[in-house]
Scaffold this motif. Structure first.
Motif, short mmCIF file in Angstrom:
data_model
loop_
_atom_site.label_atom_id
_atom_site.label_comp_id
_atom_site.label_asym_id
_atom_site.label_seq_id
_atom_site.Cartn_x
_atom_site.Cartn_y
_atom_site.Cartn_z
N ILE A 6 0.86 -1.19 0.00
CA ILE A 6 0.00 0.00 0.00
C ILE A 6 0.89 1.24 0.00
O ILE A 6 1.82 1.34 0.81
N GLY A 7 0.63 2.18 -0.93
CA GLY A 7 1.43 3.44 -0.96
C GLY A 7 1.14 4.28 -2.19
O GLY A 7 0.24 3.98 -2.98
N ARG A 8 1.97 5.33 -2.33
CA ARG A 8 1.82 6.25 -3.47
C ARG A 8 2.36 5.66 -4.76
O ARG A 8 1.96 6.07 -5.85
N ASP A 9 3.30 4.74 -4.64
CA ASP A 9 3.98 4.19 -5.82
C ASP A 9 2.96 3.45 -6.70
O ASP A 9 2.13 2.69 -6.20
N ALA A 10 3.07 3.65 -8.00
CA ALA A 10 2.17 3.00 -8.95
C ALA A 10 2.37 1.49 -8.97
O ALA A 10 1.48 0.74 -9.39
N ALA A 11 3.52 1.01 -8.48
CA ALA A 11 3.79 -0.43 -8.44
C ALA A 11 3.11 -1.11 -7.26
O ALA A 11 3.11 -2.35 -7.17
N CYS A 12 2.54 -0.35 -6.34
CA CYS A 12 1.87 -0.95 -5.18
C CYS A 12 0.57 -1.62 -5.61
O CYS A 12 -0.06 -1.23 -6.59
N ASN A 13 0.16 -2.61 -4.82
CA ASN A 13 -1.12 -3.29 -5.09
C ASN A 13 -2.30 -2.35 -4.85
O ASN A 13 -3.29 -2.39 -5.58
N ILE A 14 -2.20 -1.55 -3.79
CA ILE A 14 -3.24 -0.56 -3.50
C ILE A 14 -2.57 0.81 -3.54
O ILE A 14 -1.75 1.16 -2.68
N VAL A 15 -2.92 1.59 -4.59
CA VAL A 15 -2.29 2.89 -4.80
C VAL A 15 -3.16 3.98 -4.16
O VAL A 15 -4.36 4.04 -4.38
N ILE A 16 -2.50 4.83 -3.32
CA ILE A 16 -3.20 5.94 -2.67
C ILE A 16 -2.72 7.24 -3.32
O ILE A 16 -1.52 7.56 -3.32
N ASP A 17 -3.67 7.97 -3.90
CA ASP A 17 -3.33 9.25 -4.53
C ASP A 17 -3.11 10.32 -3.45
O ASP A 17 -3.99 10.57 -2.63
N ASP A 18 -1.93 10.91 -3.45
CA ASP A 18 -1.62 11.97 -2.47
C ASP A 18 -0.60 12.93 -3.09
O ASP A 18 0.54 12.54 -3.36
N ASN A 19 -1.04 14.16 -3.32
CA ASN A 19 -0.15 15.15 -3.92
C ASN A 19 0.72 15.83 -2.87
O ASN A 19 1.67 16.55 -3.21
N THR A 20 0.40 15.64 -1.60
CA THR A 20 1.14 16.31 -0.52
C THR A 20 2.38 15.54 -0.11
O THR A 20 3.15 16.03 0.73
N ASP A 21 2.55 14.40 -0.59
CA ASP A 21 3.67 13.51 -0.24
C ASP A 21 3.70 13.12 1.23
O ASP A 21 4.74 12.76 1.78
N VAL A 22 2.53 13.16 1.90
CA VAL A 22 2.44 12.70 3.29
C VAL A 22 2.45 11.17 3.32
O VAL A 22 3.05 10.56 4.20
N ILE A 23 1.81 10.59 2.31
CA ILE A 23 1.80 9.13 2.17
C ILE A 23 3.10 8.71 1.54
O ILE A 23 3.54 9.28 0.53
N SER A 24 3.75 7.72 2.12
CA SER A 24 5.02 7.23 1.60
C SER A 24 4.78 6.42 0.32
O SER A 24 3.68 5.95 0.05
N ARG A 25 5.88 6.31 -0.46
CA ARG A 25 5.77 5.52 -1.70
C ARG A 25 5.33 4.09 -1.37
O ARG A 25 4.53 3.52 -2.06
N ARG A 26 5.93 3.51 -0.37
CA ARG A 26 5.51 2.18 0.12
C ARG A 26 5.20 2.39 1.59
O ARG A 26 6.03 2.21 2.44
N HIS A 27 3.92 2.67 1.85
CA HIS A 27 3.52 3.10 3.19
C HIS A 27 3.33 1.92 4.14
O HIS A 27 3.78 1.98 5.29
N ALA A 28 2.67 0.83 3.70
CA ALA A 28 2.41 -0.32 4.58
C ALA A 28 2.24 -1.58 3.74
O ALA A 28 2.07 -1.54 2.51
N ILE A 29 2.30 -2.70 4.43
CA ILE A 29 2.09 -4.02 3.79
C ILE A 29 1.02 -4.74 4.58
O ILE A 29 1.08 -4.82 5.82
N LEU A 30 0.05 -5.30 3.85
CA LEU A 30 -1.01 -6.11 4.48
C LEU A 30 -0.79 -7.57 4.08
O LEU A 30 -0.78 -7.90 2.90
N ASN A 31 -0.58 -8.41 5.09
CA ASN A 31 -0.37 -9.85 4.86
C ASN A 31 -1.68 -10.59 5.14
O ASN A 31 -2.26 -10.44 6.22
N VAL A 32 -2.14 -11.40 4.17
CA VAL A 32 -3.39 -12.16 4.32
C VAL A 32 -3.06 -13.65 4.20
O VAL A 32 -2.60 -14.12 3.15
N ALA A 33 -3.30 -14.37 5.29
CA ALA A 33 -3.03 -15.82 5.30
C ALA A 33 -4.19 -16.56 4.64
O ALA A 33 -5.30 -16.04 4.56
N PRO A 34 -3.92 -17.79 4.14
CA PRO A 34 -5.01 -18.58 3.53
C PRO A 34 -6.18 -18.81 4.49
O PRO A 34 -7.32 -18.95 4.06
N SER A 35 -5.90 -18.85 5.78
CA SER A 35 -6.96 -19.06 6.77
C SER A 35 -7.83 -17.82 6.94
O SER A 35 -8.89 -17.89 7.54
#
Length: 203
Positions: A6-35
């Motif tokens: 999750i982040g501003r970078d277009a390569a992220c799975n979930i892209v957050i639009d932010d022109n203020t640059d408060v959101i990092s390019r790679r802000h967070a990672i969400l891990n989802v287990a099969p369970s």
């Protein structure tokens, strides 16, 4: 395990639009287990918040779809962008159960249609077959005993015939009518001879 970046970078799975640059390019990672269990890891400068509380950087924190996750208080996580794996598991489980029920019903229907008995009826069929086999076995045993008896009778009869054949039977002698005893037999009386009359008697 599925990993969503999750982040501003277009390569992220979930892209957050932010022109203020408060959101990092790679802000967070969400891990989802099969369970279906999920953890979120903060990798930003301005922080990630779970239910209003900032989490430590690079430390996995358990979260659920009910949690309110925000990134630097600028954007919130849209849970619709994350596939619901637990719902998928439940859905696939239900589909599996329905499929099994359909297959089982189809097999039962085929067996009933083809004339093969249902489980209860098949037990009765087995019992009938068993009793028929037992009856046939008893009849066979009785037949064998009868044959044995007949064989013994035949042997006895043959022995009797053999003895009769080898034994000379003398014809029974009829007793003649009892002959009268000699004493009882009366001799016929001889006629008396007349003596010739002498001259003396004549005169």
């Amino acid at each position: 395990m599925k990993v969503y970046s999750i982040g501003r970078d277009a390569a992220c799975n979930i892209v957050i639009d932010d022109n203020t640059d408060v959101i990092s390019r790679r802000h967070a990672i969400l891990n989802v287990a099969p369970s279906g269990k999920m953890t979120i890891v903060d990798q930003s400068h301005n922080g990630t918040y779970v239910n209003g509380i900032r989490i430590s950087s690079n430390v996995p924190v358990p979260v659920t779809r009910k949690d309110n996750i925000s990134f630097a208080h600028v954007a919130r996580l849209d849970w619709n962008q994350i596939p619901n794996t637990s719902a998928s598991i439940i859905r696939w489980g239900i589909i599996g159960v329905i499929a099994l029920a359909l297959v089982g019903g189809g097999v039962w229907g085929y067996l009933a249609w083809s004339g093969q008995a249902a489980p209860e009826e098949s037990n009765e069929g087995i019992a009938t077959v068993d009793s028929t086999e037992i009856k046939a076995e008893q009849e066979k045993k009785a037949e064998m005993e009868k044959q044995k008896e007949d064989s013994i009778k035949k042997q006895v009869q043959d022995s009797i015939d053999k003895v009769r054949k080898n034994t000379v039977v003398k014809p029974a002698v009829k007793k003649k009518d009892a002959e009268p005893k000699k004493e009882d037999v009366k001799k016929p009386e001889e006629p008396k001879k007349e003596e010739p009359k002498t001259n003396r008697q004549r005169g």
